[in-house]
Design a protein around this motif. Sequence first.
Motif, PDB file in Angstrom:
ATOM      1  N   VAL A  88      14.744 -15.049 -35.755  1.00  0.00           N
ATOM      2  CA  VAL A  88      13.549 -15.303 -34.956  1.00  0.00           C
ATOM      3  C   VAL A  88      12.344 -15.038 -35.850  1.00  0.00           C
ATOM      4  N   LYS A  89      11.520 -16.038 -36.017  1.00  0.00           N
ATOM      5  CA  LYS A  89      10.277 -15.881 -36.767  1.00  0.00           C
ATOM      6  C   LYS A  89       9.175 -15.565 -35.761  1.00  0.00           C
ATOM      7  N   VAL A  90       8.416 -14.501 -36.046  1.00  0.00           N
ATOM      8  CA  VAL A  90       7.351 -14.040 -35.168  1.00  0.00           C
ATOM      9  C   VAL A  90       6.031 -14.181 -35.924  1.00  0.00           C
ATOM     10  N   VAL A  91       5.054 -14.825 -35.291  1.00  0.00           N
ATOM     11  CA  VAL A  91       3.749 -15.055 -35.912  1.00  0.00           C
ATOM     12  C   VAL A  91       2.666 -14.570 -34.956  1.00  0.00           C
ATOM     13  N   PHE A  92       1.791 -13.695 -35.473  1.00  0.00           N
ATOM     14  CA  PHE A  92       0.672 -13.200 -34.671  1.00  0.00           C
ATOM     15  C   PHE A  92      -0.651 -13.595 -35.304  1.00  0.00           C
ATOM     16  N   SER A  93      -1.572 -13.989 -34.453  1.00  0.00           N
ATOM     17  CA  SER A  93      -2.992 -14.143 -34.798  1.00  0.00           C
ATOM     18  C   SER A  93      -3.746 -14.068 -33.475  1.00  0.00           C
ATOM     19  N   THR A  94      -5.043 -13.835 -33.580  1.00  0.00           N
ATOM     20  CA  THR A  94      -5.855 -13.722 -32.369  1.00  0.00           C
ATOM     21  C   THR A  94      -6.658 -15.008 -32.215  1.00  0.00           C
ATOM     22  N   HIS A  95      -6.203 -15.852 -31.314  1.00  0.00           N
ATOM     23  CA  HIS A  95      -6.821 -17.173 -31.155  1.00  0.00           C
ATOM     24  C   HIS A  95      -8.283 -17.078 -30.743  1.00  0.00           C
ATOM     25  N   ALA A  96      -8.635 -16.077 -29.941  1.00  0.00           N
ATOM     26  CA  ALA A  96     -10.011 -15.944 -29.442  1.00  0.00           C
ATOM     27  C   ALA A  96     -11.020 -15.760 -30.574  1.00  0.00           C
ATOM     28  N   ILE A  97     -10.581 -15.184 -31.703  1.00  0.00           N
ATOM     29  CA  ILE A  97     -11.506 -14.971 -32.829  1.00  0.00           C
ATOM     30  C   ILE A  97     -11.087 -15.774 -34.060  1.00  0.00           C
ATOM     31  N   GLU A  98     -10.055 -16.588 -33.908  1.00  0.00           N
ATOM     32  CA  GLU A  98      -9.567 -17.450 -34.991  1.00  0.00           C
ATOM     33  C   GLU A  98      -9.266 -16.662 -36.259  1.00  0.00           C
ATOM     34  N   GLY A  99      -8.516 -15.577 -36.085  1.00  0.00           N
ATOM     35  CA  GLY A  99      -8.124 -14.750 -37.222  1.00  0.00           C
ATOM     36  C   GLY A  99      -7.308 -13.574 -36.736  1.00  0.00           C
ATOM     37  N   LEU A 100      -7.343 -12.506 -37.503  1.00  0.00           N
ATOM     38  CA  LEU A 100      -6.550 -11.325 -37.189  1.00  0.00           C
ATOM     39  C   LEU A 100      -7.398 -10.202 -36.610  1.00  0.00           C
ATOM     40  N   SER A 101      -6.842  -9.546 -35.606  1.00  0.00           N
ATOM     41  CA  SER A 101      -7.480  -8.382 -34.994  1.00  0.00           C
ATOM     42  C   SER A 101      -6.480  -7.228 -34.997  1.00  0.00           C
ATOM     43  N   GLN A 102      -6.928  -6.064 -34.586  1.00  0.00           N
ATOM     44  CA  GLN A 102      -6.044  -4.913 -34.478  1.00  0.00           C
ATOM     45  C   GLN A 102      -4.869  -5.207 -33.548  1.00  0.00           C
ATOM     46  N   ASN A 103      -5.089  -6.026 -32.526  1.00  0.00           N
ATOM     47  CA  ASN A 103      -4.019  -6.370 -31.587  1.00  0.00           C
ATOM     48  C   ASN A 103      -2.802  -6.973 -32.295  1.00  0.00           C
ATOM     49  N   ASP A 104      -3.038  -7.774 -33.316  1.00  0.00           N
ATOM     50  CA  ASP A 104      -1.929  -8.410 -34.031  1.00  0.00           C
ATOM     51  C   ASP A 104      -1.048  -7.372 -34.716  1.00  0.00           C
ATOM     52  N   PHE A 105      -1.673  -6.345 -35.265  1.00  0.00           N
ATOM     53  CA  PHE A 105      -0.927  -5.309 -35.973  1.00  0.00           C
ATOM     54  C   PHE A 105      -0.227  -4.368 -34.994  1.00  0.00           C
ATOM     55  N   VAL A 106      -0.860  -4.104 -33.872  1.00  0.00           N
ATOM     56  CA  VAL A 106      -0.217  -3.305 -32.818  1.00  0.00           C
ATOM     57  C   VAL A 106       1.036  -4.028 -32.339  1.00  0.00           C
ATOM     58  N   MET A 107       0.922  -5.312 -32.082  1.00  0.00           N
ATOM     59  CA  MET A 107       2.075  -6.068 -31.598  1.00  0.00           C
ATOM     60  C   MET A 107       3.151  -6.231 -32.669  1.00  0.00           C
ATOM     61  N   ALA A 108       2.756  -6.364 -33.919  1.00  0.00           N
ATOM     62  CA  ALA A 108       3.756  -6.425 -34.990  1.00  0.00           C
ATOM     63  C   ALA A 108       4.548  -5.119 -35.031  1.00  0.00           C
ATOM     64  N   ALA A 109       3.865  -4.004 -34.874  1.00  0.00           N
ATOM     65  CA  ALA A 109       4.545  -2.705 -34.856  1.00  0.00           C
ATOM     66  C   ALA A 109       5.460  -2.594 -33.636  1.00  0.00           C
ATOM     67  N   LYS A 110       5.010  -3.057 -32.494  1.00  0.00           N
ATOM     68  CA  LYS A 110       5.862  -3.048 -31.298  1.00  0.00           C
ATOM     69  C   LYS A 110       7.089  -3.944 -31.521  1.00  0.00           C
ATOM     70  N   SER A 111       6.917  -5.031 -32.255  1.00  0.00           N
ATOM     71  CA  SER A 111       8.038  -5.911 -32.597  1.00  0.00           C
ATOM     72  C   SER A 111       9.060  -5.160 -33.448  1.00  0.00           C
ATOM     73  N   GLU A 112       8.580  -4.380 -34.398  1.00  0.00           N
ATOM     74  CA  GLU A 112       9.473  -3.583 -35.243  1.00  0.00           C
ATOM     75  C   GLU A 112      10.280  -2.589 -34.414  1.00  0.00           C
ATOM     76  N   LEU A 113       9.604  -1.912 -33.490  1.00  0.00           N
ATOM     77  CA  LEU A 113      10.313  -0.956 -32.638  1.00  0.00           C
ATOM     78  C   LEU A 113      11.371  -1.654 -31.798  1.00  0.00           C
ATOM     79  N   GLU A 114      11.027  -2.807 -31.261  1.00  0.00           N
ATOM     80  CA  GLU A 114      11.988  -3.554 -30.449  1.00  0.00           C
ATOM     81  C   GLU A 114      13.172  -3.999 -31.309  1.00  0.00           C
ATOM     82  N   TYR A 115      12.901  -4.477 -32.484  1.00  0.00           N
ATOM     83  CA  TYR A 115      13.957  -4.942 -33.391  1.00  0.00           C
ATOM     84  C   TYR A 115      14.918  -3.809 -33.759  1.00  0.00           C
ATOM     85  N   SER A 116      14.397  -2.605 -33.878  1.00  0.00           N
ATOM     86  CA  SER A 116      15.240  -1.462 -34.269  1.00  0.00           C
ATOM     87  C   SER A 116      16.334  -1.183 -33.241  1.00  0.00           C
TER      88      SER A 116
END
Length: 121
Positions: A88-116
């Motif tokens: 499963v390829k997971v891609v995060f970006s924040t569409h509202a600001i057309e780039g990366l926000s802290q939310n993307d990194f929070v969700m990437a970390a939550k993805s890691e926890l789920e994957y574990s």
Amino acid sequence: MDGGSVSEGTRRLAAGKCVPCNDAKPFTVEEASERLRDLSSWVLQSGSIQKEFRFKSYLAGLDFAYSLGKIAESENHHPDLFIGWRRVKVVFSTHAIEGLSQNDFVMAAKSELEYSKYGAS
């Protein structure tokens, strides 16, 4: 893989909550690169962060995608998910600001926890 394999930095990041960021400015490449230090194997690409997770079976990948979708819905921050055979390829970006926000990194970390939880290969 067990939950103990997730770094303390990733756990701290995953403890965060996603917040509305309509007025935020997207992170610069340097800011995004700095935040990626706590996220093993995530790649910065074209205004997004992404990672491909591998699984022992196709159904395990589907289960992960579904679990991540439920987390994304509760945080109101949704990834692009690309499901293939045992990956499963997971891609995060924040569409509202057309780039990366802290939310993307929070969700990437939550993805890691789920994957574990999946004992993935």
